[in-house]
Design a protein around this motif. Structure first.
Motif, PDB file in Angstrom:
ATOM      1  N   ALA A  85       0.818  -1.214   0.000  1.00 24.54           N
ATOM      2  CA  ALA A  85       0.000   0.000   0.000  1.00 24.54           C
ATOM      3  C   ALA A  85       0.849   1.260   0.000  1.00 24.54           C
ATOM      4  O   ALA A  85       0.372   2.341  -0.365  1.00 24.54           O
ATOM      5  CB  ALA A  85      -0.933  -0.001   1.205  1.00 24.54           C
ATOM      6  N   SER A  88       1.053   3.502  -3.213  1.00 23.10           N
ATOM      7  CA  SER A  88      -0.076   4.278  -3.726  1.00 23.10           C
ATOM      8  C   SER A  88       0.287   5.755  -3.783  1.00 23.10           C
ATOM      9  O   SER A  88       1.158   6.239  -3.043  1.00 23.10           O
ATOM     10  CB  SER A  88      -1.309   4.085  -2.837  1.00 23.10           C
ATOM     11  N   ALA A 223      -0.388   1.305  -8.623  1.00 26.84           N
ATOM     12  CA  ALA A 223      -0.841   2.564  -8.035  1.00 26.84           C
ATOM     13  C   ALA A 223      -1.320   3.522  -9.107  1.00 26.84           C
ATOM     14  O   ALA A 223      -2.375   4.170  -8.970  1.00 26.84           O
ATOM     15  CB  ALA A 223       0.296   3.191  -7.225  1.00 26.84           C
ATOM     16  N   ALA A 226      -4.640   2.350 -10.576  1.00 25.26           N
ATOM     17  CA  ALA A 226      -5.735   2.625  -9.646  1.00 25.26           C
ATOM     18  C   ALA A 226      -6.153   4.089  -9.713  1.00 25.26           C
ATOM     19  O   ALA A 226      -7.358   4.407  -9.664  1.00 25.26           O
ATOM     20  CB  ALA A 226      -5.317   2.259  -8.222  1.00 25.26           C
ATOM     21  N   GLU A 227      -5.187   5.004  -9.838  1.00 22.90           N
ATOM     22  CA  GLU A 227      -5.518   6.422  -9.912  1.00 22.90           C
ATOM     23  C   GLU A 227      -6.272   6.750 -11.195  1.00 22.90           C
ATOM     24  O   GLU A 227      -7.187   7.580 -11.189  1.00 22.90           O
ATOM     25  CB  GLU A 227      -4.245   7.267  -9.822  1.00 22.90           C
ATOM     26  N   ARG A 230      -9.907   5.770 -10.660  1.00 18.85           N
ATOM     27  CA  ARG A 230     -10.583   6.278  -9.470  1.00 18.85           C
ATOM     28  C   ARG A 230     -11.725   7.216  -9.857  1.00 18.85           C
ATOM     29  O   ARG A 230     -11.563   8.064 -10.745  1.00 18.85           O
ATOM     30  CB  ARG A 230      -9.575   7.014  -8.578  1.00 18.85           C
TER      31      ARG A 230
END
Length: 338
Positions: A85, A88, A223, A226-227, A230
């Motif tokens: 994590a 991220s 990461a 994922a952004e 989002r």
């Protein structure tokens, strides 16, 4: 890698130190000299980069500015985060914020490239007390129209497949891997000095011996993916709209990783930032601070000079204007003080 011209030897990389942050996290910080209260520059590199990505840019600013460049966790000489994590953007932004607060005497001129630009946007939005101005170079802000060069990142994010691809990539000679990165990131890779190229090959050999090198790249790819996915309430574009410090955003006309069309959206997103400027640099790839360090430093100095005469906050907007000049497309955001 740094494009320093083929006729002169490149300057050495800046010396650094290990910074132990509150909570025990350790990061490597390269510095040009003693920190000063008003002229501190803090640089954040992109995925698979390092503090050395800023060597020539920092050289252009020294000694007028005290410059520092961070190796993000898992990159350069910084050890990996304690958990996945930690890769991220949100976690990296917390790391950068702590590094600024615990190593600089006041707010900084924050500069970020690629994924480091995304991290810098989040820092500026969430910790405005730490940021005097914000400079972004090809920031990796979400764009669902992914270019072919970026397709590798979602693929690397896949369980098992990402690790398998990394093992195959690692079997290639280091020279080929460095040359491949140069082709992806530079408009003209032939401008890279042979000495810098050799240093990058040596650094890659060092990274190959680490037991977390592949994991760091996979973690960063996940990461960033994922952004990009989002939803708006937590999007980096929403963070961009919250920035209230002077902004300079530079895009490369021939960037293979961050499409130059992002410049127009950035100009709209930063409309709340006083005097924001977005420039599209011609004959430039993904790492303008490495290809054209003097030009980027000049634009940075001009932005800082303008910022010194601005009110701290702006609440009105007179519009986004696009013009053409010798440097390509130029976007400016005219804000009025409230």
């Amino acid at each position: 890698m740094t494009a320093a011209g083929m006729t002169a030897a490149p300057i050495p990389h800046w010396p650094g130190r290990t910074l132990v942050l509150s909570g025990g996290e350790r990061v490597w910080l390269a510095e040009t000299g003693q920190s000063v209260r008003e002229n501190n520059v803090f640089c954040v590199h992109g995925m698979s980069g390092a503090a050395t990505n800023w060597t020539d840019f920092m050289g252009e600013l020294a000694p007028d500015f005290a410059c520092a460049a961070l190796d993000l966790p898992g990159s350069g000489f910084s050890p990996p985060p304690a958990t996945p994590a930690g890769y991220s953007v949100r976690a990296l932004a917390r790391t950068v914020a702590r590094a600024i607060a615990e190593s600089r005497p006041g707010p900084v001129h924050l500069v970020g490239n690629s994924m480091g630009g995304a991290v810098a946007v989040r820092v500026a939005a969430t910790r405005p007390d730490l940021v005097r101005t914000l400079t972004l170079i090809s920031p990796a802000l979400p764009d669902l129209r992914i270019s072919p060069s970026l397709l590798q990142f979602p693929v690397l994010s896949l369980p098992r497949l990402g690790a398998l691809l990394m093992r195959g990539f690692a079997r290639l000679p280091a020279e080929r891997r460095v040359a491949g990165v140069a082709r992806a990131c530079f408009y003209d890779p032939s401008g890279i000095h042979p000495d810098r190229f050799a240093l990058e090959v040596a650094e890659l050999h060092r990274r190959d011996q680490l037991d977390y090198g592949d994991g760091s790249l996979i973690g960063a790819a996940r990461a960033l993916t994922a952004e990009y996915l989002r939803p708006w309430p937590a999007s980096l574009w929403r963070d961009a709209a919250r920035v209230r410090v002077p902004v300079l955003a530079l895009y490369g006309s021939h960037d293979r990783l961050v499409h130059p069309r992002g410049a127009a959206r950035a100009a709209r997103a930063f409309r709340g930032a006083p005097g924001a400027q977005v420039l599209l640099l011609p004959r430039t790839g993904h790492v303008a601070q490495m290809e054209h360090p003097a030009q980027v430093a000049r634009r940075f100095r001009e932005m800082v000079e303008r910022a010194r005469g601005m009110p701290e906050r702006a609440s009105g907007l007179s519009g986004v204007r696009e013009t053409q000049n010798n440097f390509g497309s130029y976007y400016s955001v005219a804000a009025t003080a409230g």
